[in-house]
Design an enzyme around this catalytic site. Structure first.
Site, PDB file in Angstrom:
ATOM      1  N   ASN A 176       0.812  -1.216   0.000  1.00  0.00           N
ATOM      2  CA  ASN A 176       0.000   0.000   0.000  1.00  0.00           C
ATOM      3  C   ASN A 176       0.848   1.269   0.000  1.00  0.00           C
ATOM      4  O   ASN A 176       0.388   2.327  -0.410  1.00  0.00           O
ATOM      5  CB  ASN A 176      -0.926   0.007   1.217  1.00  0.00           C
ATOM      6  CG  ASN A 176      -2.324  -0.442   0.844  1.00  0.00           C
ATOM      7  OD1 ASN A 176      -2.953   0.151  -0.019  1.00  0.00           O
ATOM      8  ND2 ASN A 176      -2.786  -1.509   1.472  1.00  0.00           N
TER       9      ASN A 176
ATOM     10  N   ASN B 119      -7.276  -9.934   3.115  1.00  0.00           N
ATOM     11  CA  ASN B 119      -8.246  -8.964   2.617  1.00  0.00           C
ATOM     12  C   ASN B 119      -9.541  -9.597   2.092  1.00  0.00           C
ATOM     13  O   ASN B 119      -9.682 -10.814   2.072  1.00  0.00           O
ATOM     14  CB  ASN B 119      -7.601  -8.075   1.544  1.00  0.00           C
ATOM     15  CG  ASN B 119      -7.214  -8.869   0.310  1.00  0.00           C
ATOM     16  OD1 ASN B 119      -7.762  -9.940   0.057  1.00  0.00           O
ATOM     17  ND2 ASN B 119      -6.254  -8.354  -0.449  1.00  0.00           N
TER      18      ASN B 119
ATOM     19  N   CYS C 187      -7.180  -0.934   9.287  1.00  0.00           N
ATOM     20  CA  CYS C 187      -6.734  -1.832   8.226  1.00  0.00           C
ATOM     21  C   CYS C 187      -6.455  -0.931   7.032  1.00  0.00           C
ATOM     22  O   CYS C 187      -5.686   0.016   7.158  1.00  0.00           O
ATOM     23  CB  CYS C 187      -7.785  -2.891   7.929  1.00  0.00           C
ATOM     24  SG  CYS C 187      -9.464  -2.284   7.754  1.00  0.00           S
ATOM     25  N   SER C 188      -7.087  -1.141   5.888  1.00  0.00           N
ATOM     26  CA  SER C 188      -6.877  -0.203   4.794  1.00  0.00           C
ATOM     27  C   SER C 188      -7.871   0.952   4.910  1.00  0.00           C
ATOM     28  O   SER C 188      -7.492   2.084   5.158  1.00  0.00           O
ATOM     29  CB  SER C 188      -7.034  -0.915   3.456  1.00  0.00           C
ATOM     30  OG  SER C 188      -6.001  -1.868   3.313  1.00  0.00           O
ATOM     31  N   ASP C 189      -9.150   0.643   4.762  1.00  0.00           N
ATOM     32  CA  ASP C 189     -10.147   1.691   4.851  1.00  0.00           C
ATOM     33  C   ASP C 189     -10.819   1.742   6.218  1.00  0.00           C
ATOM     34  O   ASP C 189     -11.579   2.655   6.521  1.00  0.00           O
ATOM     35  CB  ASP C 189     -11.216   1.493   3.768  1.00  0.00           C
ATOM     36  CG  ASP C 189     -10.647   1.798   2.390  1.00  0.00           C
ATOM     37  OD1 ASP C 189      -9.860   2.748   2.284  1.00  0.00           O
ATOM     38  OD2 ASP C 189     -10.975   1.083   1.434  1.00  0.00           O
TER      39      ASP C 189
ATOM     40  N   TRP D 187     -13.105  -0.353   7.502  1.00  0.00           N
ATOM     41  CA  TRP D 187     -14.519  -0.717   7.626  1.00  0.00           C
ATOM     42  C   TRP D 187     -14.767  -2.213   7.504  1.00  0.00           C
ATOM     43  O   TRP D 187     -15.893  -2.644   7.612  1.00  0.00           O
ATOM     44  CB  TRP D 187     -15.388   0.081   6.647  1.00  0.00           C
ATOM     45  CG  TRP D 187     -14.931   0.088   5.201  1.00  0.00           C
ATOM     46  CD1 TRP D 187     -14.470  -0.958   4.495  1.00  0.00           C
ATOM     47  CD2 TRP D 187     -14.921   1.210   4.323  1.00  0.00           C
ATOM     48  NE1 TRP D 187     -14.167  -0.570   3.230  1.00  0.00           N
ATOM     49  CE2 TRP D 187     -14.445   0.755   3.080  1.00  0.00           C
ATOM     50  CE3 TRP D 187     -15.288   2.557   4.460  1.00  0.00           C
ATOM     51  CZ2 TRP D 187     -14.307   1.603   1.971  1.00  0.00           C
ATOM     52  CZ3 TRP D 187     -15.151   3.380   3.358  1.00  0.00           C
ATOM     53  CH2 TRP D 187     -14.660   2.900   2.122  1.00  0.00           C
ATOM     54  N   ASP D 188     -13.739  -2.993   7.249  1.00  0.00           N
ATOM     55  CA  ASP D 188     -13.939  -4.447   7.211  1.00  0.00           C
ATOM     56  C   ASP D 188     -13.247  -5.140   8.388  1.00  0.00           C
ATOM     57  O   ASP D 188     -13.858  -5.453   9.376  1.00  0.00           O
ATOM     58  CB  ASP D 188     -13.410  -5.014   5.887  1.00  0.00           C
ATOM     59  CG  ASP D 188     -14.238  -4.548   4.708  1.00  0.00           C
ATOM     60  OD1 ASP D 188     -15.465  -4.555   4.838  1.00  0.00           O
ATOM     61  OD2 ASP D 188     -13.658  -4.166   3.675  1.00  0.00           O
TER      62      ASP D 188
ATOM     63  N   LYS E 136     -19.583  -1.512   4.511  1.00  0.00           N
ATOM     64  CA  LYS E 136     -20.348  -1.335   3.280  1.00  0.00           C
ATOM     65  C   LYS E 136     -21.261  -2.534   3.019  1.00  0.00           C
ATOM     66  O   LYS E 136     -20.992  -3.361   2.137  1.00  0.00           O
ATOM     67  CB  LYS E 136     -19.396  -1.126   2.108  1.00  0.00           C
ATOM     68  CG  LYS E 136     -18.427   0.044   2.354  1.00  0.00           C
ATOM     69  CD  LYS E 136     -17.908   0.617   1.074  1.00  0.00           C
ATOM     70  CE  LYS E 136     -16.917  -0.302   0.406  1.00  0.00           C
ATOM     71  NZ  LYS E 136     -16.517   0.181  -0.911  1.00  0.00           N
TER      72      LYS E 136
ATOM     73  N   ARG F 202     -20.819  -5.273   0.138  1.00  0.00           N
ATOM     74  CA  ARG F 202     -20.312  -6.571   0.587  1.00  0.00           C
ATOM     75  C   ARG F 202     -21.352  -7.670   0.431  1.00  0.00           C
ATOM     76  O   ARG F 202     -21.028  -8.818   0.206  1.00  0.00           O
ATOM     77  CB  ARG F 202     -19.864  -6.490   2.044  1.00  0.00           C
ATOM     78  CG  ARG F 202     -18.720  -5.534   2.317  1.00  0.00           C
ATOM     79  CD  ARG F 202     -17.387  -6.061   1.822  1.00  0.00           C
ATOM     80  NE  ARG F 202     -16.330  -5.088   2.068  1.00  0.00           N
ATOM     81  CZ  ARG F 202     -15.874  -4.252   1.150  1.00  0.00           C
ATOM     82  NH1 ARG F 202     -16.363  -4.284  -0.083  1.00  0.00           N
ATOM     83  NH2 ARG F 202     -14.910  -3.388   1.442  1.00  0.00           N
TER      84      ARG F 202
END
Lengths: 611, 598
Positions: free
Chosen positions: A248, A273, A336-338, A340-341, A378, A382
């Site tokens: 990233n 991921n 994590c990355s965004d 939200w997961d 999301k 998802r």
């Protein structure tokens, strides 16, 4: 059941006679008629038993090549149901196929009406109040405050309006920090551990690239650290594998550099991921869908799908989080990355381990509302609610529910709810019958005016609370063990048969302890009411009232002679019985067979929906 | 997982309390056969290398029954209490010449290994402990009596009376018009591995029986194990026919099987279940054995069940032990488990038993079950099928009868398969056939948690005492040997111990199920590794919370409610009786229904 049929008459679009429904794992089949309505696919057997599938649950429809008996149609559902129809005429089959493929422009929730008035609907939406939830945690307090920076979704449009930050974090710091974070998701409070004043915060990855810095972001973390006097440092958990985080960086994102931030301890925890998770689930479903599976193929397939390994990774991360907070008293920032997961998974599961409240029915709803719905997991993408991008679909929430289930298996007394509660939530995340999980974030939900146009799932679940109670739940146990410390030995991660084989009746357990205990409780309840009735009679007798009628009424619930016929339990290769699973279950106790509480019928009727 | 048993900790607590020769729980010397001074060695400063906690220092006491290790450094004190019967091998690790620690390891039959060490200077001491271990762990090899013969504990019940062949046949309705009980084997002359009491078809005279015996391996003729109470379909067991390479036939044997078929009026067919894979059965022809040809046996259908022999099973359990003890590798758990094939063997056995039960129950057809000698796989299959078919065997006493009948009286060779007190640990006759059977029973209890009167602890206790040599139950190879050794007279039966504390072994979820036939799902999705047995030594195996505790509470509440209902009713009845004596009939009528409904 009858109600369903009547309902069908009103709105049926397509009707096909002479359809055969094949059992997935045996050679049995049933004949019946298939009805297609605006919202459901309904199969009515000759015996008038019916079964329906909501259009939203259908993940894929596949037409297989023509056979001598007819045209086979395989429907895969998002709740892991697989239905195999054989339609006699090919034209009919094609009609069904093409009408199922039509995309519907509106989700079911907007037309679903459980016959409630507006006031009841509004009350339903008010069941969960996140402001009250933060108050329960003890926030706002002398270190944490409610900020209104995001009141118009200006700073971060995927966050909720109300956010909690350290008091020392001023508005410029917040805004500056949000500019340095992916999608503007700056660090905010999600759980406050009052006992040690330690906070669990969440955010997205910093836009650090190879060397970029942001002073506001650094002071934001500093503020989080300062808000906790118990620990000199704050943990920063990056839930990704290190390799992904490194990759990233090339895209101008990345992770916190320990040199730039004072007093942080950085940690990768290695959850894969969404794409890896999606593939893993596909592999799992392939393995368990094989008809004559050998023991070796099953075990090897289960392992190579990696599904249980991923579940373990999430639980491991949650345990790390819970330990850091409850044992070390340190605050933790999770991303994590965004954010939200994996962040939602780890924060919510960690809180579940730390706080017995989240292990109650109401508390679990609050937890989902807080960490998943309001912080913008999301769901629409998802769960593929409206023909979205298949690359965005991933079973992240299913994984979370499974992690919780694995915990309920290890701690049967610690949870107020049973497995059926989790299954029901999973069902409705995909059903689009209620408004809660529609859209990707709060802002979208407000734009869609969901509160006015749809109903809340939580209200429905609350009204059926009795059905989801775990008979083994012991509040005393929760008091004695507020923090759960699960074991992560590999054999504690088991295949969740009731989730992935929920609709394959031949795979259901022959007898369930849960059910036995529920029946027992029901019997005790009845005994109590008999007792009361008798006491009443006694009082009447004391008043010298006549006569024996009353008494007979009490005893009227009648003797059933224990039947001496031989009964067959379970299935055999030659399947000599006609009984369905449900009837069979009822035979386990001749005393209570007839008095089976309605509660337990849920076990095999989760999917049965009201039209 | 909703387990029926309580936690492993509380289990060990319980077993510590319940273990019959008490007195070891404290350090004081008690007076029992076990602790006579010359049979006792005690040493300070021994290190026990626990694979889970690490090295522990403490004292070791070895008696003629057990090894007892206690470490006081920990709180609570660490105690290891090991019956010497479970020791399969004692090995010295490290040479006497080196100056460091020297240690010795115990390989146990119950899925664990133990390691102890002394300092070099104590070498003489070590030697003495080592020698005592070698002496008492393998009494048979040293010409000593097995401890069961010295253990003189008295229990309120005589466990040897649990099983009586004649009354068990009577319970099944034998003798009847087609089956009789014969005493032809009273002196074990027809077959020395069979019991003295046998049930055979009425129209086969004893003389003919002897000729049939000549055609069956080891003289194990087909005899009745179980008869269906309604259809009269039967489960019969025997050994392989001595067909040989030349395809020998026996008129008497053919007539005999025809008689078994004729005894069941419901069906004109007979199923012969050969437990072996067909290849193995064919290979047996070279050794004079073989299987029934369908030409010779009219109306009989032969089915092979593909269950492997004792050597394959032994190897499978050995691999399983490697996988689960002491540590479990996280990343390859499932494929490691798969490589043992243990669950696959369990599945085949259960599937075989299910087919037998299904033929008898649904097909109303009689079946003949055999393998090679008819004492390993055959015993597994018949007893499992009977457990599915007959609710009586699912009670505690019924299960005891089942073991006494199908395993002990029909000559499962416990002495050879377990190797009681024998130091020859590489003996090819050893095999975990019985463990496998108990595992299958456990799988059944998992699928039908309310159908069995006994709990998991009962099964574990049976397996523990299979090795402990505390009771005489599992000694010797056959009924004849047990009588010769006077086992029933000179030892205590395990059932005496179990039946004296039934509440420990009772499943609270049990509802009387006697008229139900259980057909388990033998799908691999329902079979799981019996963690409560194979991995019980691992302290990281988090003890299950006692779910059954909750159920017991509910039961207690029900009893209390019932009592109050009764009281109130009596009161009401009395009142009404005094007020309206002319209606004396009605109150009694109203009492009964409420009782049944509560």
């Amino acid at each position: 059941m009858f109600l369903l049929v009547v309902c069908v008459c009103v709105c049926v679009c397509l009707q096909v006679e002479q359809v055969r429904l094949l059992d997935r794992f045996s050679n049995k089949s049933t004949n019946g008629t298939l009805y297609l309505t605006a919202t459901h696919l309904i199969f009515v057997e000759r015996s008038l038993q019916s079964d329906s599938i909501l259009h939203h649950h259908i993940a894929s429809v596949e037409k297989l090549s023509l056979t001598t008996t007819g045209c086979p149609l395989v429907i895969q559902c998002r709740n892991f149901r697989v239905v195999h129809f054989v339609v006699q005429r090919e034209r009919d089959c094609h009609d069904i196929y093409s009408s199922l493929l039509l995309s519907y422009e509106e989700v079911y929730a907007f037309s679903y009406n459980p016959k409630q008035n507006d006031q009841q609907r509004e009350e339903g939406w008010q069941i969960i109040d996140l402001g009250a939830e933060f108050e329960r945690m003890g926030v706002p307090c002398d270190q944490w405050q409610l900020t209104n920076v995001n009141i118009d979704y200006k700073v971060c449009e995927t966050y909720p309006r109300d956010l909690y930050v350290p008091i020392t974090a001023s508005k410029p710091i917040i805004v500056g920090s949000s500019k340095f974070r992916s999608k503007g998701r700056f660090p905010v409070l999600t759980y406050f551990y009052q006992e040690k004043k330690a906070a669990v915060c969440r955010c997205s990855q910093p836009l650090s690239g190879f060397s970029a810095r942001c002073l506001e972001d650094e002071s934001m973390l500093q503020a989080i650290s300062k808000a906790n006097h118990n620990s000199r440092f704050v943990y920063v958990m990056d839930t990704r594998p290190k390799l992904n985080a490194l990759a990233n960086r090339a895209a101008g994102k990345g992770y916190e550099n320990e040199d730039n931030y004072s007093n942080i301890r950085f940690q990768f925890v290695g959850i894969e991921n969404i794409h890896v998770m999606r593939t893993s689930l596909q592999k799992l479903l392939e393995v368990i869908g094989t008809r004559s599976l050998s023991m070796s193929d099953f075990l090897v397939g289960l392992e190579s799908s990696g599904w249980l390994r991923h579940i373990k990774a999430v639980v491991d991360a949650a345990i790390f989080l819970a330990k850091a907070v409850t044992v070390e008293g340190a605050s933790v920032l999770v991303h994590c990355s965004d954010g939200w997961d994996r962040t939602a998974q780890v924060c919510s599961l960690g809180a579940l381990l730390m706080d017995p409240y989240y292990r109650t029915i109401k508390g679990f709803m609050v937890l989902i509302e807080k960490d998943w719905i309001s912080f913008g997991h999301k769901f629409a993408d998802r769960c593929d609610q409206l023909d979205g991008d298949p690359k965005e679909v991933s079973p992240i929430f299913t994984q979370f529910l499974e992690c919780v289930w694995q915990l309920t298996e290890q701690f049967p007394q610690a949870f107020e709810f049973s497995e059926w509660f989790l299954l029901q939530i999973h069902e409705h995340v995909h059903s689009c019958q209620y408004g809660n999980f529609l859209g990707n974030n709060q802002r979208q939900r407000e734009d869609l005016r969901l509160r006015e146009r749809t109903h809340s799932l939580w209200a429905f679940l609350m009204s059926e609370k009795q059905n989801y109670l775990n008979p083994f739940y012991s509040p005393a146990y929760s008091e004695a063990h507020p923090v759960l410390e699960p074991s992560t030995l590999p054999y504690h991660f088991k295949f969740w048969r009731n989730m992935y084989h929920q609709f394959d009746r031949s795979m259901h357990p022959r007898q369930s302890i849960l059910k036995t205990v529920l029946t027992m409780r029901e019997n005790n309840r009845k005994a109590e009411s008999t007792l009361q009735a008798l006491e009443k009679v006694k009082v009447q007798r004391q008043e010298e009232d006549d006569d024996d009628d009353e008494q007979e009424e009490v005893g009227e619930e009648a003797t059933e002679s224990t039947d001496t016929e031989r009964t067959v339990e379970g299935s055999s290769g030659t399947e000599s019985r006609k009984q369905s699973y449900g009837e069979l279950e009822g035979t386990y106790n001749s005393e209570s067979a007839k008095e089976e509480p309605a509660v337990v019928s849920l076990e095999f009727g989760v999917a049965r929906m009201t039209c | 997982m909703l387990s029926l048993t309580s936690s492993s900790t509380s289990r060990s607590d319980r077993s510590a309390q319940a273990k019959p020769p008490s007195g070891m729980s404290s350090d004081s010397v008690a007076t029992s056969a076990e602790l006579s001074p010359e049979l006792r060695v005690s040493t300070q400063d021994v290190t026990y290398f626990c694979p889970f906690i690490g090295a522990l220092r403490g004292t070791v006491t070895v008696t003629n029954y057990r090894l007892f290790f206690k470490c006081m450094d920990r709180e609570p004190a660490f105690v290891l209490d090991l019956p010497l019967g479970v020791v399969s091998r004692v090995e010295k690790i490290g040479s006497a010449s080196s100056r460091g620690d020297v240690s010795y390891g115990l390989v146990c039959k119950d899925i664990r290994n133990l390691r102890f060490a002394h300092k070099q200077m104590e070498d003489t001491l070590r030697k003495s402990i080592f020698e005592v271990l070698m002496k008492f762990a393998f009494p048979v090899s040293n010409g000593l009596p097995i401890f069961a013969f010295e253990y003189g504990q008295v229990f309120p019940e005589n466990g040897w009376k649990v099983y009586d062949a004649v009354s068990e046949y009577k319970r099944q309705g034998i003798p009847n018009e087609s089956w009789r009980i014969t005493k032809v084997n009273d002196h074990y002359e027809v077959c020395d591995t069979y019991p003295s009491t046998l049930a055979v078809p009425v129209n086969i005279p004893d003389e003919e029986l002897k000729r049939v015996a000549a055609f069956r391996a080891k003289g194990r003729v087909p005899v009745l194990s179980w008869i269906h109470p309604e259809s009269q379909a039967t489960v019969t067991r025997c050994s392989q026919p001595m067909v040989g390479v030349n395809g020998k036939r026996s008129k008497e044997d053919e007539k005999y099987l025809q008689a078994i078929m004729d005894a069941n009026a419901q069906s004109h067919k007979l199923f012969i279940f050969d437990a072996r894979p067909s290849v193995n059965a064919a290979a047996n022809k070279m050794k004079g054995g073989g299987f029934e040809s369908e030409d010779a046996y009219q109306n009989a259908e032969l089915v092979f069940l593909d269950i492997h022999n004792i050597h394959v099973m032994r190897e499978s359990l050995r691999k399983l032990k490697d996988v689960v003890y002491p540590n479990i590798e996280d990343s390859h758990w499932l494929s490691n488990l798969e490589s043992t094939h243990w669950l696959e063997h369990i599945k085949l056995i259960m599937a075989g038993a299910l087919r037998i039960a299904d033929k008898v129950e649904s097909g109303k057809t009689s079946v003949v079950v055999h393998c090679s000698d008819g004492w390993d796989r055959t015993a597994q299959l018949t007893s499992l099928a009977m457990l599915m078919l007959d609710g009586y065997y699912r009670t505690i006493r019924g299960f005891e009868v089942l073991l006494e009948k199908e395993w002990l009286s029909f000559g499962h060779r416990f002495q050879l398969r377990v190797g009681h007190g024998d130091k020859n640990h590489t003996d090819a006759d050893r095999s975990p056939v019985f463990i496998q059977f108990i595992d299958c029973v456990w799988q059944l209890t998992r699928q039908f948690p309310a159908a069995f009167e006994f709990n998991e602890y009962f099964l574990v206790t049976i397996l523990d005492h299979l090795y402990s040599c505390l009771f005489g139950t599992f000694l010797c190879n056959s009924e004849q040997q047990r009588l010769k050794e006077e086992v029933p007279k000179r030892t205590v039966s395990l059932w005496a111990y179990i039946n004296s504390q039934l509440e420990e072994f009772t499943n609270p979820l049990y509802v009387n199920y006697s008229n139900h036939v259980l057909f388990p799902v033998v799908s691999l999705r329902h079979l799981e590794l019996w963690v409560g047995y194979y991995i019980r030594w691992n302290p990281r195996m988090r003890p299950q919370e006692p779910v059954h505790q909750r159920y017991k509470e509910l039961l207690a509440k029900r009893a209390e409610l019932q009592k109050r209902v009764d009281e109130l009713q009596r009161e009401v009845t009395n009142r009404s009786a005094s007020s309206s004596s002319e209606r004396a009939g009605s109150p009694t009528r109203s009492i009964t229904p409420v009782q049944t409904f509560v």
